[in-house]
Structures are given as structure tokens and as C-alpha cells.
Design a protein around this motif. Structure first.
Motif, PDB file in Angstrom:
ATOM      1  N   MET A 105       1.505 -39.070  73.525  1.00 39.63           N
ATOM      2  CA  MET A 105       2.016 -38.166  72.804  1.00 39.63           C
ATOM      3  C   MET A 105       3.696 -37.617  73.196  1.00 39.63           C
ATOM      4  SD  MET A 105       0.366 -37.216  68.978  1.00 39.63           S
ATOM      5  CE  MET A 105      -1.185 -36.346  69.730  1.00 39.63           C
ATOM      6  N   PRO A 106       2.948 -36.885  73.886  1.00 40.94           N
ATOM      7  CA  PRO A 106       4.565 -36.076  74.205  1.00 40.94           C
ATOM      8  C   PRO A 106       5.421 -36.193  74.720  1.00 40.94           C
ATOM      9  CG  PRO A 106       2.739 -35.184  75.247  1.00 40.94           C
ATOM     10  CD  PRO A 106       2.028 -36.305  74.852  1.00 40.94           C
ATOM     11  N   VAL A 107       5.714 -38.109  74.674  1.00 43.18           N
ATOM     12  CA  VAL A 107       7.125 -38.282  75.394  1.00 43.18           C
ATOM     13  C   VAL A 107       7.949 -38.508  73.872  1.00 43.18           C
ATOM     14  CG1 VAL A 107       7.396 -40.389  76.151  1.00 43.18           C
ATOM     15  CG2 VAL A 107       5.851 -39.257  77.409  1.00 43.18           C
ATOM     16  N   VAL A 108       7.022 -38.523  72.739  1.00 44.46           N
ATOM     17  CA  VAL A 108       8.282 -38.609  71.394  1.00 44.46           C
ATOM     18  C   VAL A 108       8.396 -37.792  70.888  1.00 44.46           C
ATOM     19  CG1 VAL A 108       6.486 -41.114  70.966  1.00 44.46           C
ATOM     20  CG2 VAL A 108       6.674 -38.769  70.004  1.00 44.46           C
ATOM     21  N   PHE A 109       8.108 -36.355  71.445  1.00 48.68           N
ATOM     22  CA  PHE A 109       8.450 -35.225  71.521  1.00 48.68           C
ATOM     23  C   PHE A 109      10.097 -34.571  71.756  1.00 48.68           C
ATOM     24  CE2 PHE A 109       5.734 -32.185  69.244  1.00 48.68           C
ATOM     25  CZ  PHE A 109       4.898 -33.044  68.764  1.00 48.68           C
ATOM     26  N   PRO A 110      10.861 -34.671  70.994  1.00 53.63           N
ATOM     27  CA  PRO A 110      12.799 -34.316  71.385  1.00 53.63           C
ATOM     28  C   PRO A 110      12.047 -33.391  72.763  1.00 53.63           C
ATOM     29  CG  PRO A 110      12.520 -34.598  69.253  1.00 53.63           C
ATOM     30  CD  PRO A 110      11.170 -34.465  69.837  1.00 53.63           C
ATOM     31  N   SER A 112      14.476 -30.695  73.516  1.00 57.54           N
ATOM     32  CA  SER A 112      14.791 -29.158  72.078  1.00 57.54           C
ATOM     33  C   SER A 112      13.702 -28.882  72.158  1.00 57.54           C
ATOM     34  CB  SER A 112      15.617 -29.490  71.288  1.00 57.54           C
ATOM     35  OG  SER A 112      15.381 -31.050  70.950  1.00 57.54           O
ATOM     36  N   LEU A 113      12.869 -29.918  71.133  1.00 62.55           N
ATOM     37  CA  LEU A 113      11.477 -28.974  70.199  1.00 62.55           C
ATOM     38  C   LEU A 113      10.485 -28.047  71.544  1.00 62.55           C
ATOM     39  CD1 LEU A 113      10.268 -28.663  68.157  1.00 62.55           C
ATOM     40  CD2 LEU A 113       9.636 -30.711  67.565  1.00 62.55           C
ATOM     41  N   VAL A 116      10.928 -25.380  72.574  1.00 64.41           N
ATOM     42  CA  VAL A 116      11.110 -24.035  72.035  1.00 64.41           C
ATOM     43  C   VAL A 116       9.450 -23.486  72.255  1.00 64.41           C
ATOM     44  CG1 VAL A 116      11.297 -23.171  69.612  1.00 64.41           C
ATOM     45  CG2 VAL A 116      13.355 -24.077  70.378  1.00 64.41           C
ATOM     46  N   VAL A 117       8.439 -24.727  72.053  1.00 61.11           N
ATOM     47  CA  VAL A 117       8.073 -24.329  71.850  1.00 61.11           C
ATOM     48  C   VAL A 117       7.472 -23.684  73.105  1.00 61.11           C
ATOM     49  CG1 VAL A 117       4.967 -25.744  71.834  1.00 61.11           C
ATOM     50  CG2 VAL A 117       6.667 -26.314  70.323  1.00 61.11           C
ATOM     51  N   TRP A 164       4.745 -31.267  81.773  1.00 59.41           N
ATOM     52  CA  TRP A 164       3.701 -32.097  80.476  1.00 59.41           C
ATOM     53  C   TRP A 164       4.869 -33.441  79.190  1.00 59.41           C
ATOM     54  CZ3 TRP A 164       4.637 -30.862  75.000  1.00 59.41           C
ATOM     55  CH2 TRP A 164       3.576 -31.473  74.238  1.00 59.41           C
ATOM     56  N   ASP A 228      18.624 -29.636  78.943  1.00 59.17           N
ATOM     57  CA  ASP A 228      17.932 -29.828  77.430  1.00 59.17           C
ATOM     58  C   ASP A 228      17.505 -28.280  78.108  1.00 59.17           C
ATOM     59  OD1 ASP A 228      19.478 -31.936  77.389  1.00 59.17           O
ATOM     60  OD2 ASP A 228      17.455 -32.597  75.727  1.00 59.17           O
ATOM     61  N   ILE A 232      17.782 -23.974  76.791  1.00 59.66           N
ATOM     62  CA  ILE A 232      16.906 -23.928  75.564  1.00 59.66           C
ATOM     63  C   ILE A 232      16.753 -22.258  76.387  1.00 59.66           C
ATOM     64  CG2 ILE A 232      15.215 -24.129  74.240  1.00 59.66           C
ATOM     65  CD1 ILE A 232      16.553 -26.380  73.352  1.00 59.66           C
TER      66      ILE A 232
ATOM     67  N   LEU B 204      14.565 -43.464  70.081  1.00 57.03           N
ATOM     68  CA  LEU B 204      13.817 -42.335  71.245  1.00 57.03           C
ATOM     69  C   LEU B 204      14.666 -41.492  71.139  1.00 57.03           C
ATOM     70  CD1 LEU B 204      10.189 -43.342  73.132  1.00 57.03           C
ATOM     71  CD2 LEU B 204      10.739 -41.818  70.510  1.00 57.03           C
ATOM     72  N   GLY B 208      16.299 -37.821  69.966  1.00 59.54           N
ATOM     73  CA  GLY B 208      16.616 -36.519  70.641  1.00 59.54           C
ATOM     74  C   GLY B 208      17.184 -35.657  71.713  1.00 59.54           C
ATOM     75  N   PHE B 210      20.840 -34.122  73.147  1.00 58.68           N
ATOM     76  CA  PHE B 210      21.001 -32.590  73.089  1.00 58.68           C
ATOM     77  C   PHE B 210      22.214 -32.247  72.937  1.00 58.68           C
ATOM     78  CE2 PHE B 210      20.572 -28.288  74.351  1.00 58.68           C
ATOM     79  CZ  PHE B 210      20.263 -27.852  73.355  1.00 58.68           C
ATOM     80  N   ILE B 229      16.884 -26.942  65.645  1.00 54.07           N
ATOM     81  CA  ILE B 229      15.664 -26.397  65.860  1.00 54.07           C
ATOM     82  C   ILE B 229      16.427 -25.358  66.958  1.00 54.07           C
ATOM     83  CG2 ILE B 229      15.187 -27.640  67.809  1.00 54.07           C
ATOM     84  CD1 ILE B 229      12.367 -27.109  66.390  1.00 54.07           C
ATOM     85  N   PHE B 244       8.106 -23.228  64.442  1.00 54.30           N
ATOM     86  CA  PHE B 244       7.031 -24.661  63.897  1.00 54.30           C
ATOM     87  C   PHE B 244       6.916 -25.331  63.185  1.00 54.30           C
ATOM     88  CE2 PHE B 244       4.414 -21.667  67.786  1.00 54.30           C
ATOM     89  CZ  PHE B 244       4.999 -22.259  68.511  1.00 54.30           C
ATOM     90  N   VAL B 251       9.708 -33.781  63.914  1.00 53.98           N
ATOM     91  CA  VAL B 251       8.786 -34.921  65.266  1.00 53.98           C
ATOM     92  C   VAL B 251       8.280 -35.563  63.987  1.00 53.98           C
ATOM     93  CG1 VAL B 251       7.200 -33.338  65.356  1.00 53.98           C
ATOM     94  CG2 VAL B 251       8.004 -35.371  67.242  1.00 53.98           C
ATOM     95  N   VAL B 254       9.247 -39.428  63.946  1.00 57.66           N
ATOM     96  CA  VAL B 254       8.930 -39.834  65.177  1.00 57.66           C
ATOM     97  C   VAL B 254       7.339 -39.892  65.181  1.00 57.66           C
ATOM     98  CG1 VAL B 254       9.834 -40.310  67.486  1.00 57.66           C
ATOM     99  CG2 VAL B 254      10.422 -38.253  66.012  1.00 57.66           C
ATOM    100  N   PHE B 258       5.734 -43.614  65.427  1.00 56.26           N
ATOM    101  CA  PHE B 258       4.549 -44.133  67.136  1.00 56.26           C
ATOM    102  C   PHE B 258       3.059 -44.085  66.377  1.00 56.26           C
ATOM    103  CE2 PHE B 258       2.055 -41.326  69.658  1.00 56.26           C
ATOM    104  CZ  PHE B 258       1.742 -42.769  70.782  1.00 56.26           C
TER     105      PHE B 258
END
Lengths: 291, 276
Positions: A105-110, A112-113, A116-117, A164, A228, A232, B204, B208, B210, B229, B244, B251, B254, B258
């Protein structure tokens, strides 16, 4: 046939020519000039001056060191973790697909996001999630730190964030490699009475060799492209502790308008990528010759 | 008995790992649903991972504090164009390289394979200079056009088309179909996995993106979500609940794709590894 083929290939070839080949050649040309956007000085060739400059710039040297340290830590850690996860998931048990989904799942997270998290996860003080977690697992021995402003801990914090986000990618590639290993090899090994460990060592690893070399290559190149998270989470700080080659290139070309210097940095970056790729091709070929 | 114990240990280990992996995601989702102040207070306890109150206040705040819709539409437009145009252009090139006989083919394909190893980072600065000269900065075009043609997509299509049986095209040709008709009505429907892989990988990467948008855009008008963001996170006052909520909305598309097309995501990624 030739005409139709050219028409089919032309749009893509034109795109690659204009937006990859041309800038690629331009990088090598610009790196030998004094080009600055908006500069009143006439454009002239300055030979190796830009390279002399970047290699005497402490920030750039620190950036290369950071990229190298990042690669030296993240490549083995991420590859071993991905291999471990793939081995755990490569069996016939109920519910494993769910775990594969979670790890991927984390792979599809940009990025940049993700960055920030993780800034909040690394928040300073006892209330920060990472601080609280470390305090719990060390039974209170951990003293809260300000990770992202700590010259020693800032880079490891970025490494952890990157692992991660990225390990699921490698895991899926290794999993595909594992599933491509012919079952007969394991059967033959079992008939020979090979233990679980010996089967892993003499069947799985050699069969997985090319996949692992590929994963190591991709992760190493990613380490040198790092940008990236740095932009950030730390802006290269504290005191250049997390700056990278790409961060320096953008700072030069973009923030300070020194296009020539930025181009010189990216030429160095490309040479590193080329070196890593050639090394990988060599390793793969060697193995094919033996086999 | 022993087998049962091993499996139990594996499940336990996987569960611990899974918790570590989803903790940051839970933190984000739970944080987006609770009052801003609580996010920081609870960040050091397990409560951070669970929503104790459910409110959509933060989501509303995002829209009132920044133009989220603009970022979202920019991202959708840019990503959509790159994916659709990229599929067409790269599939056609991949087909020409895989299934047509023409002079210069092997040489050009060799060049495409060489271009494959050049990452965007290695050409970002001269490309930035190039588009500055062309007056392309601060546009959609500068974020779309340079990324349509893609050496890796061509390579993936090429590999897939090589594996299709020759009889497919021969039957079409006997029926008198031209090259384009054959490609559109015979090849494309038989190469869905390749199209799915390329579409997902392109999506993807673009969603993303940037570095490039950061370099070539300065106004908010054409900026995509990743820059949104980054800007929102530095916009005072620092309110983690809002950040958040922005993240979840960024997200969500996506993640939804997915979860629905998971098989294709995994295959698409695994396809990158075949290269070795």
C-alpha cells in the motif's frame, strides 16, 4: 511497410528526441559554460571550471557523501527486508494476499504526502510518535530527540521514511522472481534430502540472483535521485546533514539561477547512474556465462 | 502439530509487521477525523491511530483555506493526458519495433534502450532551461508533453507484442485490414495486460510528480496536488488535522484504483523487474 512503421514510431521518437536526448546532450554542453539565467555576462565556454567548482563546494561534497551513505544503508536494509517479506508471503496460506496488499500500500502514496506524514511521526518531544515508540521499546531509556533537526538523526529519519514507502515495490518484484523458480528444483533438492536452509542457499538464492541484482540496481539509483523527502522534511539541513546531489542541483539551477552549475551536477549524477548500470549488466552477464 | 505452530508464528510475525506498515496510514486517516489540537496531543500514544471522534470539520477547513479543487483538477488533467496520450504513442512505437520490418529499426531500438537508463533527474536542469527558452513555464503543456513518450513504456509494449502469436495479424491481413486497422482491432484488444501495466505505472509516477512541477511552475493556477500538500503543510497556522484531511483526499483516488485493480498494480510493478 517502412513508411507505416515510421509513422507508428515517429511521435514517440520525436518526444524522446526533444525531451530526453536533446536535454541530455545539452547537459554536457551547458556544464562547460558559465550560463546563468538573467546574467549580463556574455555566454562563454569555461572548460572544466564548473566541475572544479562543484568538487570544491563543501555542500556538494557533503551531498555526494549523503547519497552514498543513504545507498550503503538503504540498499542492503531495504533489499533484505523485501526479501524477508517476499519469503514470508511466498507460501500457500490463507489470508496472505491481505498482507501483501498492506505491505504494498505505501507504494501508491505520493512521496510528498509520505514526507509530510513522517514529519509528524518524527515530531520532537515525548509526544512525538517515534519518540514515544522508542521510549516504550527501550523501557524508558530513550531520551526524546528532535530527529529532523538533529545532525546525526536527520538522515536516518529520511532513510526510514524512504524504506517504508519503497520496500513494497521491491517485495513484489522479488515475489515474482520467487514464483518463477521451477518447482522441480525444490523437489529434486528434497529428494536429495536437502534441509530447508540448504534449499534456500542452493536453489532459491542462485535462482533469484538476477532479480536481486536488479532490485539492488534500482534502489542504488533511487538513492542518488533522492529529492522529494529532503525538500519537504529538512531542506537539506541541519547544516547540510541531509542535502543530496539533486537538492544541490535544484538549489543551483533554480534558486540561484546557476544553470551551468546545476547541469554540471546532473552530469555527475548521470555518470554515477551509468556506472551502477554497467556494473549490474556485467554481473548479470557473468552469471549467464556460467550458466 | 509442528506445522500448525510454524504457521501460527508466521501469522503473528506478519501481523506485527502489518501494524508497523499501516501505522502511518492510520495516523493520517484518524488524524483527519479529529480536532486539530488532539492530533498533536495524542501523537505519542496508540490513540493517535484510532479516531476517537468522527468529524468532517477538517475536510471542510481544507476547502476554505486553500483551493483544493484547483490542485485536484490540475492533477487529474495532467495525469489523465500523460496516461492516455502515453498509451497511444508508446504502444504504437512498441508495435513498430516489435512487429514491423523497417530500415533503422534495430539501431533506433538500441537507442531507446540506452535512453531507458537516463533518469529525469539527470536531465532536469537542461530541460528546465530548454522550456524556459520556449516560454513554456507555468503551463499544463510543460507538465504533460515532455512525459508522453517514455522509453520504458515502449520497452514494455515491445516485450509484450513480441509474445503475441503471429497468426493474429496474418488473419487480419488476409481479411484485407491495413496496418492501423490490424493494430487497433486485433493487437490492442489482445494486449490488455500491457496497457494496464503501462497505464498504472505512468499514473503512479505522474500523480506523485514533485520535482518537475516544483521547478517549472510558480503560480498556484497550474500546480498539482503534491505541490499543494507541500505548500499547505507550511501554511500557518500549522493544523495537522487539516493537513491529514488534504492527504487523505489526495491519496484516495489512487488508493481506490489500487484496491479495485490490485492485481494489475502488482503485475505492473512486477513487470519492471523482468528487465534484469
Amino acid at each position: 511497410m517502412t513508411r507505416a512503421a515510421w509513422l507508428f514510431a515517429a511521435p514517440a521518437l520525436l518526444g524522446l528526441l526533444l525531451f530526453v536526448a536533446l536535454p541530455f546532450v545539452l547537459a554536457f554542453v551547458l556544464a562547460f559554460t558559465n550560463l546563468r539565467l538573467g546574467s549580463p555576462l556574455p555566454l562563454e565556454f569555461v572548460g572544466l571550471e564548473q566541475f572544479r567548482r562543484i568538487f570544491s563546494d563543501p555542500a556538494f561534497l557533503r551531498a555526494l557523501l549523503n547519497n552514498a551513505v543513504f545507498a550503503l544503508v538503504v540498499v542492503p536494509v531495504q533489499t533484505l527486508l523485501a526479501l524477508g517479506l517476499a519469503l514470508l508471503l511466498n507460501r500457500r496460506l490463507k489470508g496472505l494476499a491481505l498482507f501483501r496488499t498492506l505491505f504494498f500500500m505505501p507504494v501508491v502514496f505520493p512521496l510528498s504526502l509520505v514526507s509530510v506524514v513522517w514529519v509528524l511521526i518524527f515530531a520532537p518531544g515525548a509526544n512525538g510518535m517515534m519518540n514515544a515508540f522508542l521510549e516504550t521499546v527501550t523501557l524508558g531509556a530513550w531520551q526524546p530527540r528532535d530527529f529532523l533537526h538533529d545532525p546525526v538523526l536527520a538522515l536516518p529519519a529520511i532513510m526510514l521514511t524512504s524504506v517504508w514507502q519503497g520496500v513494497g515495490f521491491q517485495m513484489v518484484i522479488i515475489l515474482a522472481g520467487l514464483q518463477a523458480i521451477p518447482g522441480e528444483l525444490y523437489e529434486a533438492a528434497a529428494i536429495d534430502g536437502a534441509s530447508r536452509w540448504r534449499r534456500f542457499w542452493h536453489v532459491t538464492l542462485p535462482q533469484l540472483r538476477n532479480t536481486l541484482i536488479f532490485v539492488v540496481l534500482v534502489t542504488t539509483i533511487l538513492a542518488f535521485r533522492l529529492f522529494d523527502q529532503v525538500q519537504i522534511m529538512t531542506q537539506g539541513g541541519p547544516r547540510n546533514a541531509t542535502t543530496t546531489a539533486m537538492y544541490e542541483a535544484v538549489q543551483a539551477a533554480f534558486a540561484r539561477q546557476q544553470v551551468a552549475k546545476g547541469a554540471a551536477i546532473t552530469v555527475v549524477l548521470f555518470l554515477i547512474v551509468l556506472l551502477v548500470t554497467v556494473l549490474q549488466r556485467r554481473l548479470v552477464r557473468q552469471e549467464r556465462e556460467i550458466a | 502439530m509442528k506445522r500448525w505452530r510454524i504457521n501460527g508464528a508466521i501469522y503473528l510475525g506478519l501481523m506485527v509487521l502489518a501494524l508497523v506498515f499501516i501505522a502511518p496510514i492510520l495516523l493520517m486517516v484518524a488524524g483527519s477525523l479529529k480536532p486539530d489540537a488532539r492530533v498533536l496531543i495524542e501523537a505519542g500514544s496508540w490513540r493517535a491511530l484510532l479516531p476517537d471522534s468522527v468529524s468532517l470539520q477538517n475536510y471542510g477547513d481544507v476547502f476554505s483555506r486553500v483551493d483544493f479543487t484547483s490542485y485536484l483538477l490540475n492533477s487529474l488533467w495532467i495525469t489523465g493526458c500523460v496516461v492516455v496520450l502515453g498509451l497511444i504513442v508508446n504502444a504504437m512505437a512498441g508495435y513498430a519495433f516489435a512487429r514491423m520490418q523497417w530500415r533503422g529499426r534495430d539501431l533506433l531500438f538500441g537507442l531507446v534502450l540506452m535512453i531507458l537508463i537516463i533518469p529525469l533527474e539527470a536531465i532536469a536542469v537542461p530541460l528546465f532551461y530548454q522550456v524556459t527558452l520556449w516560454g513554456w513555464r507555468d503551463t499544463y503543456v510543460v507538465q504533460i508533453v515532455p512525459f508522453i513518450a517514455n522509453a520504458f513504456s515502449i520497452y514494455l509494449f515491445h516485450t509484450y507484442f513480441l509474445g503475441l502469436p503471429r497468426e493474429l495479424e496474418e488473419a487480419a491481413r488476409i481479411d484485407g485490414a491495413g496496418v492501423l486497422r490490424t493494430f487497433v482491432s486485433i493487437i490492442v484488444p489482445n494486449a490488455r495486460p500491457a496497457f494496464a501495466s503501462v497505464a498504472i505505472l505512468t499514473f503512479l509516477t505522474q500523480w506523485g510528480a514533485f520535482l518537475w512541477p516544483l521547478m517549472v511552475t510558480s503560480g498556484e493556477a497550474v500546480r498539482p496536488l503534491p505541490l499543494g500538500i507541500a505548500a499547505f503543510y507550511t501554511l500557518p497556522p500549522l493544523q495537522w488535522g487539516d493537513i491529514f484531511a488534504f492527504g487523505v483526499m489526495m491519496v484516495a483516488p489512487v488508493l481506490l484504483l489500487f484496491l479495485v485493480f490490485q492485481k494489475w498494480f502488482v503485475r505492473g510493478v512486477a513487470a519492471t523487474g523482468v528487465k534484469g
